[in-house]
Design an enzyme around this catalytic site. Sequence first.
Site, PDB file in Angstrom:
ATOM      1  N   SER A 110       0.815  -1.217   0.000  1.00 26.00           N
ATOM      2  CA  SER A 110       0.000   0.000   0.000  1.00 26.00           C
ATOM      3  C   SER A 110       0.851   1.270   0.000  1.00 26.00           C
ATOM      4  O   SER A 110       0.330   2.358  -0.251  1.00 26.00           O
ATOM      5  CB  SER A 110      -0.942   0.006   1.214  1.00 26.00           C
ATOM      6  OG  SER A 110      -0.198  -0.093   2.404  1.00 26.00           O
ATOM      7  N   CYS A 111       2.170   1.133   0.229  1.00 25.00           N
ATOM      8  CA  CYS A 111       3.004   2.342   0.226  1.00 25.00           C
ATOM      9  C   CYS A 111       3.296   2.847  -1.184  1.00 25.00           C
ATOM     10  O   CYS A 111       3.945   3.877  -1.349  1.00 25.00           O
ATOM     11  CB  CYS A 111       4.298   2.123   0.994  1.00 25.00           C
ATOM     12  SG  CYS A 111       5.439   1.023   0.191  1.00 25.00           S
ATOM     13  N   LYS A 142       8.344  -1.251  -5.977  1.00 24.42           N
ATOM     14  CA  LYS A 142       7.073  -1.966  -6.128  1.00 24.42           C
ATOM     15  C   LYS A 142       6.247  -1.394  -7.288  1.00 24.42           C
ATOM     16  O   LYS A 142       5.541  -2.132  -7.979  1.00 24.42           O
ATOM     17  CB  LYS A 142       6.283  -1.921  -4.816  1.00 24.42           C
ATOM     18  CG  LYS A 142       6.904  -2.795  -3.727  1.00 24.42           C
ATOM     19  CD  LYS A 142       6.883  -4.256  -4.144  1.00 24.42           C
ATOM     20  CE  LYS A 142       7.433  -5.204  -3.117  1.00 24.42           C
ATOM     21  NZ  LYS A 142       7.442  -6.601  -3.567  1.00 24.42           N
TER      22      LYS A 142
HETATM   23  O1  GFB Z   1       4.626  -0.799  10.469  1.00 20.25           O
HETATM   24  P1  GFB Z   1       5.541   0.342  10.292  1.00 20.25           P
HETATM   25  O2  GFB Z   1       6.966   0.104  10.626  1.00 20.25           O
HETATM   26  O3  GFB Z   1       5.518   0.862   8.803  1.00 20.25           O
HETATM   27  O4  GFB Z   1       5.036   1.558  11.209  1.00 20.25           O
HETATM   28  P2  GFB Z   1       4.635   1.848   7.876  1.00 20.25           P
HETATM   29  C1  GFB Z   1       3.701   1.952  11.249  1.00 20.25           C
HETATM   30  C2  GFB Z   1       3.510   3.052  12.274  1.00 20.25           C
HETATM   31  O5  GFB Z   1       3.700   2.496  13.581  1.00 20.25           O
HETATM   32  C3  GFB Z   1       4.478   4.234  12.167  1.00 20.25           C
HETATM   33  C4  GFB Z   1       4.560   3.332  14.329  1.00 20.25           C
HETATM   34  O6  GFB Z   1       3.790   5.433  12.446  1.00 20.25           O
HETATM   35  C5  GFB Z   1       5.483   3.932  13.283  1.00 20.25           C
HETATM   36  O7  GFB Z   1       6.139   5.091  13.785  1.00 20.25           O
HETATM   37  N1  GFB Z   1       5.232   2.557  15.386  1.00 20.25           N
HETATM   38  C6  GFB Z   1       5.032   2.707  16.712  1.00 20.25           C
HETATM   39  C7  GFB Z   1       6.150   1.602  15.207  1.00 20.25           C
HETATM   40  N2  GFB Z   1       5.832   1.904  17.404  1.00 20.25           N
HETATM   41  C8  GFB Z   1       6.536   1.187  16.500  1.00 20.25           C
HETATM   42  C9  GFB Z   1       7.528   0.176  16.639  1.00 20.25           C
HETATM   43  O8  GFB Z   1       7.939  -0.210  17.719  1.00 20.25           O
HETATM   44  N3  GFB Z   1       8.016  -0.352  15.465  1.00 20.25           N
HETATM   45  C10 GFB Z   1       7.584   0.065  14.244  1.00 20.25           C
HETATM   46  N4  GFB Z   1       8.107  -0.512  13.144  1.00 20.25           N
HETATM   47  N5  GFB Z   1       6.656   1.043  14.088  1.00 20.25           N
HETATM   48  C11 GFB Z   1       5.854   0.456   6.110  1.00 20.25           C
HETATM   49  C12 GFB Z   1       6.725   0.818   4.962  1.00 20.25           C
HETATM   50  O9  GFB Z   1       5.366   1.667   6.534  1.00 20.25           O
HETATM   51  O10 GFB Z   1       4.746  -0.332   5.760  1.00 20.25           O
HETATM   52  C13 GFB Z   1       6.978  -0.296   4.060  1.00 20.25           C
HETATM   53  O11 GFB Z   1       7.909   1.403   5.465  1.00 20.25           O
HETATM   54  C14 GFB Z   1       5.745  -1.111   3.756  1.00 20.25           C
HETATM   55  O12 GFB Z   1       7.535   0.204   2.894  1.00 20.25           O
HETATM   56  C15 GFB Z   1       4.994  -1.457   5.011  1.00 20.25           C
HETATM   57  O13 GFB Z   1       4.917  -0.429   2.855  1.00 20.25           O
HETATM   58  C16 GFB Z   1       3.718  -2.208   4.746  1.00 20.25           C
HETATM   59  O14 GFB Z   1       3.218   1.393   7.780  1.00 20.25           O
HETATM   60  O15 GFB Z   1       4.825   3.272   8.260  1.00 20.25           O
END
Ligand code: GFB
Length: 310
Positions: A110-111, A142
Amino acid sequence: MHNLSRKRIWVAGHRGMVGSAVVRRLQSEGCEVITAGRETVDLMRQTQVESFLADTKPHVVVMAAAKVGGILANDTQPASFLYDNLMIEANIIEAAHTNEVERFLFLGSSCIYPKFAPQPIPEDALLNGPLEPTNEWYAIAKIAGIKLAQAYRKQYGRDYISAMPTNLYGPGDNFDLNSSHVMPALIRKAHEAKMRGDKSITVWGTGTPRREFLHADDCADALVFLLKNYSGEEHVNVGSGEDVTILELTQLVCDVVGFTGEIVHDLTKPDGTPRKLMSADKIRDLGWRPSIGLQEGVETTYRWYRDLSN
Ligand code: GFB
């Protein structure tokens, strides 16, 4: 529309969360599933991919192989997310074509959509605005994959399709706190805080971004559904049609895990895109719906993680 029975299907990336769910889901389709680990075929090497497909001659290929990661991994490893994914998808699509693969399913994310796309995001929002900077490298790779599938359809008449899953979670996910997505990170943080008796857990960012989540088994079911029922140039969104804030998700995870401490925010970490709820209209109109609710999905994923870490 397409019968998978007796077809030979290569699931590239079968050890990952999505690939392994697709392998499980295909078990009831009467097809022959073939897989190959990195020691057998390095997907970054064109000659190895070509030899593997020439030897195995699958009828169908599902491309679940990719370099994936959460917001921090995407933001700090731009070269790997762009280069690795471009190489993997280009190698597989070209080799699929030269080896007469009949059906090819490309998986995106979805990104791919603009940072400020209309919500819920319809498929035709692609390339209508600037991307979210934390993951533009992965998104560009992608988008190139979608365009490759379309190009082989246009130039060679290949029935190659693309699906865009939302944020996925489930058994087999990556629980490493530096490279994981938010769901496994929160499950691990809440579990470890509970075991240690900590007073708080730390969540990245403000907690206000909204994300849509889909269980990997639902995603696998949708992918098999599309393989059987969809043929078209345009990619198809694969989501639940519902989103929550990161803070709401954190509260849900803490409830499931049984952690009752405080939630603290680390504002040095990025929020990323404010919202990315995809429109589920297209796949619903085709006849598919998810079956695993968020609460149930978090519960079963937590059980899986707890059993693994005990
Ligand atoms: O799942 P996530 O790492 O990726 O983070 P994205 C989603 C949201 O959760 C962000 C918050 O706003 C993060 O700041 N968050 C809070 C955290 N606590 C945490 C934590 O401990 N770990 C992580 N990882 N996030 C990804 C893309 O984006 O989604 C990829 O970077 C891909 O390219 C994937 O599309 C599906 O949803 O922001």
